[in-house]
Design a protein around this motif. Structure first.
Motif, short mmCIF file in Angstrom:
data_model
loop_
_atom_site.label_atom_id
_atom_site.label_comp_id
_atom_site.label_asym_id
_atom_site.label_seq_id
_atom_site.Cartn_x
_atom_site.Cartn_y
_atom_site.Cartn_z
N GLN A 46 31.15 21.99 37.32
CA GLN A 46 32.70 21.65 37.75
C GLN A 46 33.30 22.68 38.22
O GLN A 46 34.32 22.76 39.23
N GLU A 47 33.01 23.94 37.76
CA GLU A 47 33.64 25.28 38.11
C GLU A 47 33.54 25.52 39.63
O GLU A 47 34.17 25.97 40.43
N ASN A 51 35.25 22.88 41.56
CA ASN A 51 36.73 23.20 41.53
C ASN A 51 36.96 24.53 42.69
O ASN A 51 37.96 24.61 43.18
N THR A 52 36.02 25.29 42.74
CA THR A 52 36.24 26.77 43.49
C THR A 52 36.23 26.26 45.12
O THR A 52 36.99 26.61 45.87
N ILE A 67 39.29 24.59 45.40
CA ILE A 67 40.52 25.38 45.61
C ILE A 67 40.39 25.83 47.12
O ILE A 67 41.41 25.97 47.77
#
Length: 404
Positions: A166-167, A170-171, A174
């Motif tokens: 998920q990170e 999300n990156t 972003i």
């Protein structure tokens, strides 16, 4: 079990165990010794009893054999001495037996104390077993908790892996949001410029609103006067209705005359055409065109006037058409349309549609001409009082009438 073995190795526990073992050994030894001594004493008593019985038999035999009293007395004395010795020995044996019994009672007391200590040790052993069982159950619970923790740790690992995925997502999101933010910043700059322009327009609108508010205040001041004008106009309307009735009567009288005049005019027109035809035939065809001038045509174009002076009426425009219709508008593009009559220096506007401030119709205003300009005089109920309308130049007429 480990705690029990550890407790048994302590000095106090070892001393208690040694004392208990020594007490048991002493009791067993004394018990064995007392039993042996009692058997020995019983044997001696049996022997003494046998000797006494033997002496009695010997005495009886001697009495029977010899029949001598002296021998019997001697034998009896000897037997009594032996019996006394046996009694003394028996008393000694009883004394020793009592001593042995006292020792046995002491040993029994020691044995009871040792038994109590042994019971206490057994109680401690039971408590130790219970503690051992409790520790075993706690160990099993801890094993279950460890297994549960391992499962939770595995779940946490899976969640951590999912969180890492998920990170990464999300990156990427972003980064995309950063690009969108840059675009939004550019759009915001454009929006701010538009906002600045809108603020400028809002300032102009506020100024117009202030002007309208001032006009509203003036209109409120004029409302009282208009109420009076309404009553006057009602009176004038009544008079005009009477005049209209008189005009209708005159029209009924003059209508036949007008029809007769119309027929006469038509006849004269035909005669005039015949005369003109004869004249045209008589005039040479090569005559200059300037010799014949056409009759002036009636003006059919509407005439427009505008107030150019500064003040409340600035930008107000009045258009008078040849078909007796008018259009009156202000600088805010509000307008009314209707019919007008211009007679004996008085301009009457009636049958108006639309709205223009607090103007009410019909409206009668005195009018004077100064060259091509129209000067409206002061009159009660006339919204145009004191204004000067100048002819609208053709170039200005082509430009849109915008609010100042």
């Amino acid at each position: 079990m480990a705690d029990l073995s550890k407790r048994l190795r302590e000095p106090l526990a070892m001393a208690l165990l040694v004392l208990a073992a020594a007490g048991w050994l002493a009791f067993i030894a004394m018990w064995i010794n007392s039993n042996g001594e009692a058997d020995r004493l019983r044997t001696e008593m049996a022997q003494v009893t046998d000797q006494r019985d033997a002496a009695n038999r010997v005495l009886e035999e001697r009495e029977a054999a010899q029949g001598s009293l002296e021998d019997v007395s001697l034998a009896l004395t000897s037997a009594e001495e032996q019996r006394s010795q046996a009694d003394i020995a028996l008393a000694e044996v009883n004394t020793e037996l009592e001593a042995r019994q006292a020792e046995l009672a002491s040993v029994s007391q020691n044995l009871d104390a040792n038994r109590q200590e042994a019971d206490a040790l057994l109680q401690q052993v039971g408590d130790a077993k219970e503690q051992t069982e409790e520790l075993a159950s706690r160990q099993a619970a801890l094993q279950a908790e460890i297994q549960s923790s391992n499962r939770q740790l595995q779940d946490v690992g899976a969640r951590l892996e999912e969180a890492r995925r998920q990170e990464q997502a999300n990156t990427q999101a972003i980064a995309q949001l950063t690009e969108e933010a840059a675009l939004a910043t550019t759009s915001l700059a454009d929006t701010q410029s538009q906002l600045q322009q809108s603020r400028t327009e809002l300032t102009a609108a506020q100024e117009q609103l202030a002007t309208i508010a001032a006009q509203s205040e003036e209109a409120g001041a004029q409302a009282q006067a208009l109420q009076t004008q309404v009553s006057d106009l009602e009176t004038r309307r009544t008079g005009l209705e009477r005049d209209v009735a008189g005009y209708e009567e005159q029209l009924a009288i003059l209508q036949p005359q007008v029809e007769e005049l119309t027929r006469t005019l038509a006849q004269r027109s035909s005669e005039l055409e015949e005369v003109e035809a004869h004249i045209a035939q008589a005039v040479p065809a090569t005559a200059p065109a300037a010799a014949t001038e056409p009759e002036p045509e009636a003006a059919t174009e509407p005439q427009s006037y505008v107030v150019s002076a500064e003040g409340q009426g600035n930008g107000m425009e009045l258009t008078l058409a040849a078909d007796d219709t008018f259009t009156l508008s202000d600088r805010f593009n509000r307008s009314v349309e209707g019919r007008y009559t211009l007679l004996d220096g008085e301009l009457v506007l009636s049958e108006a549609t639309g709205r223009l401030g607090t103007a009410s119709f019909p409206m009668s205003c005195p009018l004077e001409r100064e060259g091509e300009a129209l000067i409206i005089g002061e009159a009660e109920g006339c919204l145009l009082s004191g204004l000067t309308f100048e002819p609208l130049i053709e170039e200005d007429a082509q430009e849109p009438n915008t609010a100042q």
